[in-house]
Design an enzyme around this catalytic site. Structure first.
Site, PDB file in Angstrom:
ATOM      1  N   ASP A   9       0.885  -1.162   0.000  1.00  0.00           N
ATOM      2  CA  ASP A   9       0.000   0.000   0.000  1.00  0.00           C
ATOM      3  C   ASP A   9       0.923   1.212   0.000  1.00  0.00           C
ATOM      4  O   ASP A   9       1.424   1.619   1.050  1.00  0.00           O
ATOM      5  CB  ASP A   9      -0.875  -0.012   1.267  1.00  0.00           C
ATOM      6  CG  ASP A   9      -1.805   1.184   1.321  1.00  0.00           C
ATOM      7  OD1 ASP A   9      -2.187   1.696   0.255  1.00  0.00           O
ATOM      8  OD2 ASP A   9      -2.150   1.611   2.439  1.00  0.00           O
ATOM      9  N   GLU A  70      -1.263  -1.245  -4.781  1.00  0.00           N
ATOM     10  CA  GLU A  70      -2.489  -0.482  -4.953  1.00  0.00           C
ATOM     11  C   GLU A  70      -2.354   0.505  -6.093  1.00  0.00           C
ATOM     12  O   GLU A  70      -1.364   1.229  -6.198  1.00  0.00           O
ATOM     13  CB  GLU A  70      -2.865   0.259  -3.662  1.00  0.00           C
ATOM     14  CG  GLU A  70      -4.253   0.875  -3.752  1.00  0.00           C
ATOM     15  CD  GLU A  70      -4.732   1.448  -2.439  1.00  0.00           C
ATOM     16  OE1 GLU A  70      -4.886   0.685  -1.475  1.00  0.00           O
ATOM     17  OE2 GLU A  70      -4.950   2.661  -2.378  1.00  0.00           O
ATOM     18  N   ASP A 143      -2.408   1.093   7.214  1.00  0.00           N
ATOM     19  CA  ASP A 143      -1.601   0.871   6.005  1.00  0.00           C
ATOM     20  C   ASP A 143      -1.156  -0.585   5.906  1.00  0.00           C
ATOM     21  O   ASP A 143      -1.102  -1.154   4.821  1.00  0.00           O
ATOM     22  CB  ASP A 143      -0.356   1.776   6.014  1.00  0.00           C
ATOM     23  CG  ASP A 143      -0.699   3.199   6.382  1.00  0.00           C
ATOM     24  OD1 ASP A 143      -0.821   4.028   5.486  1.00  0.00           O
ATOM     25  OD2 ASP A 143      -0.877   3.473   7.594  1.00  0.00           O
TER      26      ASP A 143
END
Lengths: 172, 172
Positions: A9, A70, A143
């Site tokens: 992420d 992501e 996260d």
């Protein structure tokens, strides 16, 4: 066949990293998670270098077979988008340098994969990741949970792709 | 004392690269320029890897002492900004990995440095770069000229910083 996936992420200040192992349709196993941090007042080149080095170490240590990152879209804050795009580029490049395939997923795809709801909020994603990995304590910060959700999403989606390919081979 | 600078005008499809050598207040000498290209339909990880490899080769071949990269700001097209930010991250990281200092400049700073006008258009920048480097033929495409302008800007601005530091040392 179980596959080991590294989920990332991306972020400059906090980059979530999560490794899981699993196969489609079965529960995944937690391998590792952490957050790679860097100080906002540090030179950008040192922040990117720091992230690059840590990701290379994690790839060497945990030997993932593929990487899920992501996909960054337009966000409210242009400054944040830039940092996310830069950190994402470092993650994608680290995977490519290690010869690993990289797949990108939008936040909605990940949320839908782990919770059945593309609009799920952070707390819901964390709760589902905790349940799916059968953890006693929820992974923190968000996260890290997001990175684990990405890795789980990739294990399951990759599996779906494999089943589709297999079905196509059988029908030919 | 002459310094050799690598300028990078980041882009995924076309990344301008320009190397010049010079010292503050004196004309710069052209060392090399090129445009690193990648096909838009290629996998993002391969595009970033391709750029990373070519930059590493150029650093090895031409041994710049520092790197100047265009600072990306919000632009009209979010998709373009993302690609620019990702290519920029690869350039900054390539420099950091080679242990080279990286400086970022906004387009206006570069335009002001080479033409005296922060609002100069592409044709004007190319014309000034051609004149400043005493070239017989204008560098093409514009991405290459922009990269050379960045490198020239850095030679001169670096010089200004050095003169300021020297002046400060003298007055202490």
């Amino acid at each position: 066949m179980a596959v080991r996936v590294l989920g990332v992420d991306p972020g400059l200040t906090r980059c979530g990293v999560g490794l899981v192992e699993g196969s489609p349709g079965r529960p995944c196993k937690l391998v590792h998670y952490e957050v790679v941090r860097s100080e906002p007042d540090l030179d950008l080149s040192l922040r990117l270098l720091n992230l690059d080095r840590r990701l290379a170490e994690l790839v060497t240590e945990f030997r993932p077979e593929s990487v899920a990152v992501e996909r960054v879209f337009s966000q409210h804050n242009v400054r944040t988008v830039m940092g996310t795009a830069q950190a994402g580029a470092v993650a994608i490049l680290a995977a490519a340098r290690a010869g690993l395939p990289v797949q990108m997923y939008t936040p909605s795809e990940v949320k839908a994969a782990v919770s059945g709801n593309g609009q799920a909020d952070k707390a819901q994603v964390t709760a589902m990741v905790t349940r799916l990995l059968r953890l006693e304590v929820a992974p923190k910060p968000a996260d890290a949970a997001d990175a684990l959700a990405l890795a789980i999403c990739h294990v399951w989606r990759g599996g779906a792709r494999e089943r589709i390919s297999a079905a196509l081979r059988r029908t030919r």
